[in-house]
Design an enzyme around this catalytic site. Sequence first.
Site, mmCIF file in Angstrom:
data_model
loop_
_atom_site.group_PDB
_atom_site.id
_atom_site.type_symbol
_atom_site.label_atom_id
_atom_site.label_comp_id
_atom_site.label_asym_id
_atom_site.label_seq_id
_atom_site.Cartn_x
_atom_site.Cartn_y
_atom_site.Cartn_z
ATOM 1 N N ASP A 29 0.784 -1.248 0.000
ATOM 2 C CA ASP A 29 0.000 0.000 0.000
ATOM 3 C C ASP A 29 0.816 1.299 0.000
ATOM 4 O O ASP A 29 0.459 2.256 0.699
ATOM 5 C CB ASP A 29 -0.957 0.006 1.211
ATOM 6 C CG ASP A 29 -1.960 -1.128 1.172
ATOM 7 O OD1 ASP A 29 -1.948 -1.903 0.207
ATOM 8 O OD2 ASP A 29 -2.753 -1.242 2.122
ATOM 9 N N GLU A 77 -4.644 -0.765 -1.345
ATOM 10 C CA GLU A 77 -5.937 -0.871 -0.670
ATOM 11 C C GLU A 77 -6.935 0.007 -1.402
ATOM 12 O O GLU A 77 -6.654 1.186 -1.655
ATOM 13 C CB GLU A 77 -5.821 -0.411 0.795
ATOM 14 C CG GLU A 77 -7.172 -0.481 1.525
ATOM 15 C CD GLU A 77 -7.091 -0.086 2.996
ATOM 16 O OE1 GLU A 77 -5.976 0.064 3.535
ATOM 17 O OE2 GLU A 77 -8.172 0.059 3.604
ATOM 18 N N LYS A 134 -6.589 -4.905 -3.064
ATOM 19 C CA LYS A 134 -7.188 -5.554 -1.888
ATOM 20 C C LYS A 134 -8.229 -4.634 -1.241
ATOM 21 O O LYS A 134 -7.982 -3.443 -1.057
ATOM 22 C CB LYS A 134 -6.095 -5.938 -0.889
ATOM 23 C CG LYS A 134 -5.310 -4.785 -0.286
ATOM 24 C CD LYS A 134 -4.142 -5.333 0.531
ATOM 25 C CE LYS A 134 -3.403 -4.309 1.348
ATOM 26 N NZ LYS A 134 -4.176 -3.530 2.294
ATOM 27 N N LYS A 137 -7.542 -4.774 4.944
ATOM 28 C CA LYS A 137 -6.235 -4.390 5.466
ATOM 29 C C LYS A 137 -5.205 -5.472 5.131
ATOM 30 O O LYS A 137 -4.078 -5.173 4.750
ATOM 31 C CB LYS A 137 -6.310 -4.149 6.981
ATOM 32 C CG LYS A 137 -7.333 -3.082 7.394
ATOM 33 C CD LYS A 137 -7.091 -1.753 6.710
ATOM 34 C CE LYS A 137 -8.104 -0.693 7.163
ATOM 35 N NZ LYS A 137 -8.074 0.500 6.298
ATOM 36 N N VAL A 162 3.245 0.341 4.204
ATOM 37 C CA VAL A 162 2.528 1.083 5.252
ATOM 38 C C VAL A 162 1.107 0.549 5.425
ATOM 39 O O VAL A 162 0.540 0.004 4.493
ATOM 40 C CB VAL A 162 2.475 2.579 4.895
ATOM 41 C CG1 VAL A 162 3.884 3.152 4.796
ATOM 42 C CG2 VAL A 162 1.713 2.852 3.604
ATOM 43 N N THR A 163 0.564 0.736 6.639
ATOM 44 C CA THR A 163 1.248 1.170 7.837
ATOM 45 C C THR A 163 1.635 -0.053 8.671
ATOM 46 O O THR A 163 0.988 -1.089 8.575
ATOM 47 C CB THR A 163 0.372 2.117 8.696
ATOM 48 O OG1 THR A 163 -0.796 1.423 9.149
ATOM 49 C CG2 THR A 163 -0.057 3.330 7.915
ATOM 50 N N CYS A 167 -1.943 -2.396 7.875
ATOM 51 C CA CYS A 167 -1.923 -3.321 6.737
ATOM 52 C C CYS A 167 -0.701 -4.229 6.718
ATOM 53 O O CYS A 167 -0.785 -5.380 6.272
ATOM 54 C CB CYS A 167 -2.074 -2.552 5.438
ATOM 55 S SG CYS A 167 -3.715 -1.803 5.294
ATOM 56 N N GLN A 207 7.980 -13.525 21.443
ATOM 57 C CA GLN A 207 7.679 -14.943 21.707
ATOM 58 C C GLN A 207 8.358 -15.865 20.690
ATOM 59 O O GLN A 207 7.737 -16.785 20.146
ATOM 60 C CB GLN A 207 6.166 -15.180 21.712
ATOM 61 C CG GLN A 207 5.415 -14.330 22.732
ATOM 62 C CD GLN A 207 3.945 -14.629 22.727
ATOM 63 O OE1 GLN A 207 3.513 -15.700 23.146
ATOM 64 N NE2 GLN A 207 3.154 -13.685 22.242
HETATM 65 N N1 TIU Z 1 -2.566 0.420 4.316
HETATM 66 C C1 TIU Z 1 -3.023 0.689 5.542
HETATM 67 O O1 TIU Z 1 -2.365 0.525 6.532
HETATM 68 N N2 TIU Z 1 -4.299 1.235 5.604
HETATM 69 C C2 TIU Z 1 -4.731 2.063 6.615
HETATM 70 O O2 TIU Z 1 -5.874 2.510 6.635
HETATM 71 N N3 TIU Z 1 -3.812 2.356 7.560
HETATM 72 C C3 TIU Z 1 -3.928 3.224 8.613
HETATM 73 O O3 TIU Z 1 -3.016 3.267 9.443
HETATM 74 N N4 TIU Z 1 -5.004 4.021 8.696
#
Ligand code: TIU
Length: 225
Positions: A29, A77, A134, A137, A162-163, A167, A207
């Site tokens: 993403d 996304e 996709k 997430k 990210v993030t 995701c 872990q």
């Molecule tokens: N790609 C992804 O992480 N989508 C999000 O909406 N991330 C946020 O941190 N909002």
Amino acid sequence: MSLPATIELEAEPYPFELTPGRCALLIIDMQRDFLEPGGFGEMLGNDVSQLRRTIEPNQRLLAAWRAARMPVIHTREGHRPDLSDLPPAKRIRGRGRTTIGDPGPMGRILIRGEAGHDIIPELYPLPGEPVIDKPGKGAFHATDLHSILSNLGITQLVVTGVTTEVCVNTTVREANDRGYNCLVPSDCVGSYFADFQEMGLRMIKAQGGIFGWVTRSETLLAALR
Ligand code: TIU
């Protein structure tokens, strides 16, 4: 020069056995809506500069991966223009005045085909590199990613993008449950929140590597040289 069949990499919680012939780079993403001012990320109240520091390390890793002729897969996304794959719960979450599908500065927010939904120019896919669109997430939910990886004989993933806690983490967990070993270079993943960046990485490697391994991109670059 060809790479060795396996390369032991410094990683946490213990060294990662990289198998170049079975490892894909999965870039999550890196879209204009999340990284550029005026996009969906900033609309949610986030500081996009926190994500932009991942662009250069990802560029270096992507160049090394392509030079080694190993598979690269990108994700985005987003949703269909008619919103038929957008769960109502996701659309109204956050009670924002502007939400997914509404007009934004870079087209309709998180809609396929709109400028803001596309991958940033710095990391733009080459022809032949799969792009997974996709709706969720995680990159496995409601996509053909698992089929594509299986057909390529992939058993390991280096996951960037990210993030970190949203995701990337969701995708690493989905991949782990499907039997993939996941390695996350910490400088190639970003969060809008410093504490979530740290915790998102700690959760992966805790872990005994409950979901995977964490390393730095320099370690991967040295191995691919
Ligand atoms: N790609 C992804 O992480 N989508 C999000 O909406 N991330 C946020 O941190 N909002």
